[in-house]
Design a protein around this motif. Structure first.
Motif, PDB file in Angstrom:
ATOM      1  N   LYS A 178     -11.915 -10.989   8.589  1.00  0.00           N
ATOM      2  CA  LYS A 178     -11.624  -9.622   8.144  1.00  0.00           C
ATOM      3  C   LYS A 178     -12.228  -9.350   6.768  1.00  0.00           C
ATOM      4  N   TYR A 182     -14.934  -6.612   5.569  1.00  0.00           N
ATOM      5  CA  TYR A 182     -14.765  -5.718   4.422  1.00  0.00           C
ATOM      6  C   TYR A 182     -15.986  -5.770   3.506  1.00  0.00           C
ATOM      7  N   GLU A 193     -14.746   6.463  -0.115  1.00  0.00           N
ATOM      8  CA  GLU A 193     -14.565   5.652   1.094  1.00  0.00           C
ATOM      9  C   GLU A 193     -14.139   4.230   0.739  1.00  0.00           C
ATOM     10  N   THR A 196     -10.370   3.972   0.164  1.00  0.00           N
ATOM     11  CA  THR A 196      -9.664   3.994   1.449  1.00  0.00           C
ATOM     12  C   THR A 196      -9.833   2.672   2.193  1.00  0.00           C
ATOM     13  N   LEU A 197     -11.053   2.126   2.131  1.00  0.00           N
ATOM     14  CA  LEU A 197     -11.338   0.859   2.813  1.00  0.00           C
ATOM     15  C   LEU A 197     -10.515  -0.285   2.223  1.00  0.00           C
ATOM     16  N   LYS A 198     -10.389  -0.297   0.901  1.00  0.00           N
ATOM     17  CA  LYS A 198      -9.581  -1.338   0.253  1.00  0.00           C
ATOM     18  C   LYS A 198      -8.122  -1.258   0.706  1.00  0.00           C
ATOM     19  N   GLU A 199      -7.567  -0.047   0.689  1.00  0.00           N
ATOM     20  CA  GLU A 199      -6.167   0.134   1.059  1.00  0.00           C
ATOM     21  C   GLU A 199      -5.924  -0.257   2.519  1.00  0.00           C
ATOM     22  N   LYS A 200      -6.853   0.131   3.389  1.00  0.00           N
ATOM     23  CA  LYS A 200      -6.720  -0.174   4.822  1.00  0.00           C
ATOM     24  C   LYS A 200      -6.793  -1.689   5.064  1.00  0.00           C
ATOM     25  N   THR A 201      -7.750  -2.342   4.398  1.00  0.00           N
ATOM     26  CA  THR A 201      -7.906  -3.787   4.574  1.00  0.00           C
ATOM     27  C   THR A 201      -6.689  -4.534   4.057  1.00  0.00           C
ATOM     28  N   GLU A 203      -3.628  -3.380   3.741  1.00  0.00           N
ATOM     29  CA  GLU A 203      -2.486  -3.124   4.621  1.00  0.00           C
ATOM     30  C   GLU A 203      -2.564  -3.968   5.892  1.00  0.00           C
ATOM     31  N   GLU A 204      -3.743  -4.031   6.503  1.00  0.00           N
ATOM     32  CA  GLU A 204      -3.899  -4.798   7.744  1.00  0.00           C
ATOM     33  C   GLU A 204      -3.612  -6.284   7.522  1.00  0.00           C
TER      34      GLU A 204
END
Length: 438
Positions: A178, A182, A193, A196-201, A203-204
């Motif tokens: 993962k 990233y 972007e 947002t990508l940092k936050e999504k990664t 969280e996952e």
């Protein structure tokens, strides 16, 4: 370049036929293991499990199929006071709890340092090193301090082991897959972007960690029965409160000393390794390099003060795991196989033979006329090997394979204290002194 020809092989074969000992050994090795043949039993007799300076400690823990030795060693240092305060004969902190937050912090650390490489050539050596390593189970003393100071500790019963925490290989593969995804996506993202990508990664991967490790408790009760068979219940604890009230160590009082006798690391200088860490804003990774005599004197002084010593070494060579001792003269290669395989410590480091790869705790030393001849070691491989999981190493093995130790700053000489305060020299990200974090 020289090419091997048939005549070269013929000469070598003829010479071998003349070596009577080797021909006899060849027959023996058809049925016997190599390690059995090499074993020097006299060294086992010399490494008796008796010590003139010894700190009583609790039964060993078991890190199982994980690389969390540094966490186990750190918590083993902390738990002795806690066990005395609670009046119990056995106690462990939750290694799972510390490993959870270490993993989460390392994930965030990796995500943030990738900002330095958004426009870097993909074949840049530092970037490739970071992508190859990803995040692993290992860590440094300063990383242990950073996690404990931020998140506290709790008894093992409050957040026990899971299958994933004790067997981390597949979990680490998923996390690093993962994170590499990233890293690839971050190079194509705009500034908005990227956020947002940092936050999504994050969280996952937080979700993945909770699923694997369990949810770290915020508030807990602790039940136990003491040595006098008295039941106790402590209610409404949190990890920071338990750390502050049930441990006595101020972890920031300790510093890391190393013995790395290579030309790139003069003694009495401090060093750091870039892109090595977990908690952003946590304790700095820093070492002072000392010659082996000064290094060892500080270790002994701390033991004489009844203070355990967290240390990092290479346990891959010259030991018998079942018997439980390490001695660099355990196996007789030269006399049996007519081969010289000896390497000095600096050569071992420079040429990739040896690295500090395992953290344990020194709990005792045997002194003869003021000089050490062996050390007692608390390992974290369970109690089935060694002396109920405790090991002994010879003084010469210590000299050769011990690279790092954690010492109270107050024990340093004035000259060493002044050297410690110097700004550290920045090593390469792949320097051997950082490999405990792998």
């Amino acid at each position: 370049m020289r090419k091997i020809e048939e005549k070269n092989i013929k000469v070598l074969t003829e010479k071998y036929q003349e070596k009577k000992v080797q021909n006899a050994l060849k027959t023996v090795l058809n049925r016997a293991e190599l390690q059995t043949i090499l074993y020097n039993q006299e060294k086992e007799k010399q490494n008796q499990f008796k010590f003139s300076v010894e700190i009583p400690t609790l039964p060993v823990a078991n890190q199982k199929m994980s690389g969390r030795c540094w966490i186990f060693a750190g918590l083993n240092v902390l738990r002795e006071y806690t066990a005395k305060k609670l009046n119990v004969s056995e106690f462990e902190f939750s290694q799972n709890y510390i490993a959870f937050w270490d993993k989460f912090e390392k994930i965030n650390y990796f995500i943030e340092i990738m900002d330095d490489f958004l426009t870097t050539d993909i074949d840049d050596r530092t970037l490739q090193h970071l992508l190859h390593m990803g995040i692993q189970d290992g860590g440094q003393w300063a990383m242990f301090v950073s996690v404990v100071e931020k998140y506290g500790v709790m008894p093992k019963e409050v957040m026990p082991e899971t299958s994933s925490s004790s067997n981390t290989r597949i979990m680490n593969q998923v996390i690093n897959r993962k994170l590499r995804q990233y890293a690839a996506l971050s190079r194509k993202a705009s500034k908005s972007e990227l956020v947002t990508l940092k936050e999504k990664t994050l969280e996952e991967l937080y979700t993945f960690l909770v699923t694997c490790f369990g949810m770290p408790p915020k508030i807990f009760n602790y039940e136990y029965v003491d040595k006098d068979n008295q039941y106790h219940l402590i209610e409404n604890l949190d990890p920071k409160k338990f750390y502050n009230e049930y441990t006595e160590h101020n972890l920031t009082d300790y510093i890391s000393i190393i013995n790395a006798p290579t030309k790139d690391k003069p003694f009495m200088k401090t060093y750091t390794v870039p892109y090595l860490g977990n908690v952003i804003g946590g304790q700095e990774i820093k070492y002072i390099n000392l010659n082996i005599n000064d290094f060892k004197n500080l270790v002994i002084k701390q033991l004489e003060n009844k203070d355990l010593v967290w240390f990092g070494s290479d346990v891959a060579y010259d030991g018998d795991r079942q018997v439980g001792f390490w001695d660099d003269q355990t196996f007789d290669y030269e006399n049996l196989f007519e081969i010289d395989v000896d390497l000095e410590k600096d050569v071992s480091l420079d040429f990739g033979h040896s690295i500090p790869g395992h953290a344990m705790v020194i709990t005792g030393v045997n002194l003869l006329n003021g000089k050490p001849n062996r050390f007692k070691i608390e390992n974290s491989w369970g109690n089935q090997n060694g002396n109920k999981g405790y090991y002994v190493c010879s003084d010469s093995w210590f000299n050769k394979y011990v690279y790092q130790a954690v010492i109270k700053k107050e024990l340093l000489t004035q000259e060493q204290k002044l050297a410690w305060e110097e700004k550290p020299i920045v090593l390469k990200p792949w320097d051997p002194m950082g490999t405990l974090a792998k």
